[in-house]
Design a protein around this motif. Structure first.
Motif, PDB file in Angstrom:
ATOM      1  N   THR A  99       0.853  -1.181   0.000  1.00 36.47           N
ATOM      2  CA  THR A  99       0.000   0.000   0.000  1.00 36.47           C
ATOM      3  C   THR A  99       0.889   1.232   0.000  1.00 36.47           C
ATOM      4  N   ARG A 110      -3.548   4.961  -0.993  1.00 39.15           N
ATOM      5  CA  ARG A 110      -4.308   5.873  -0.151  1.00 39.15           C
ATOM      6  C   ARG A 110      -3.772   7.257  -0.496  1.00 39.15           C
ATOM      7  N   ALA A 135      -3.727  11.548   1.632  1.00 35.05           N
ATOM      8  CA  ALA A 135      -3.756  11.003   2.994  1.00 35.05           C
ATOM      9  C   ALA A 135      -2.552  11.492   3.795  1.00 35.05           C
ATOM     10  N   GLU A 143      -7.922   5.460   9.858  1.00 37.44           N
ATOM     11  CA  GLU A 143      -7.667   4.154   9.239  1.00 37.44           C
ATOM     12  C   GLU A 143      -6.315   3.623   9.703  1.00 37.44           C
ATOM     13  N   ARG A 144      -6.271   2.327   9.964  1.00 34.29           N
ATOM     14  CA  ARG A 144      -5.047   1.667  10.427  1.00 34.29           C
ATOM     15  C   ARG A 144      -4.651   0.632   9.385  1.00 34.29           C
ATOM     16  N   LEU A 145      -3.492   0.831   8.787  1.00 37.05           N
ATOM     17  CA  LEU A 145      -3.003  -0.081   7.761  1.00 37.05           C
ATOM     18  C   LEU A 145      -2.023  -1.063   8.386  1.00 37.05           C
ATOM     19  N   THR A 149      -7.367   9.954   9.066  1.00 36.10           N
ATOM     20  CA  THR A 149      -8.780   9.555   9.036  1.00 36.10           C
ATOM     21  C   THR A 149      -9.103   8.535  10.127  1.00 36.10           C
TER      22      THR A 149
END
Length: 98
Positions: free
Chosen positions: A28, A61, A64, A83-85, A81
């Motif tokens: 990612t 992403r 971001a 969000e946890r990657l 945001t």
């Protein structure tokens, strides 16, 4: 077979993403721009490079901001945001100012 998060969607980030994906990793790319490589080559060509990478299995992403890395047990890259990657490897290709 690792989960690689590349922070930065410039030339270094995109090259690292391609190489990591080529070795069979889940990748990612997190970038601040709306399109990778936008500052270097513009929106249209940057979009072309993004499509090429997506076609080869890289997730993006865009637009971001990374706010941290949480390493309590399993490691995550945390975005603004919330969000946890999940990440086994984190590469910071965020550039430098001389």
């Amino acid at each position: 077979g690792r989960r690689v998060v590349v922070v930065g969607s410039g030339w270094i980030g995109m090259e690292v993403a391609a190489a990591a994906r080529g070795y069979g990793n889940d990748v990612t790319v997190v970038g601040r721009a709306q399109v990778p490589l936008r500052e270097a080559i513009g929106r249209e060509l940057g979009g072309m490079f993004e499509r090429l990478h997506r076609d080869n299995g890289v997730a993006f992403r865009n637009d971001a901001t990374v706010v941290g890395v949480d390493g309590g047990g399993e490691q995550f890259v945390v975005l603004a945001t919330g969000e946890r990657l999940p990440a086994d490897v984190v590469v910071a290709g965020v550039g430098a100012a001389p």
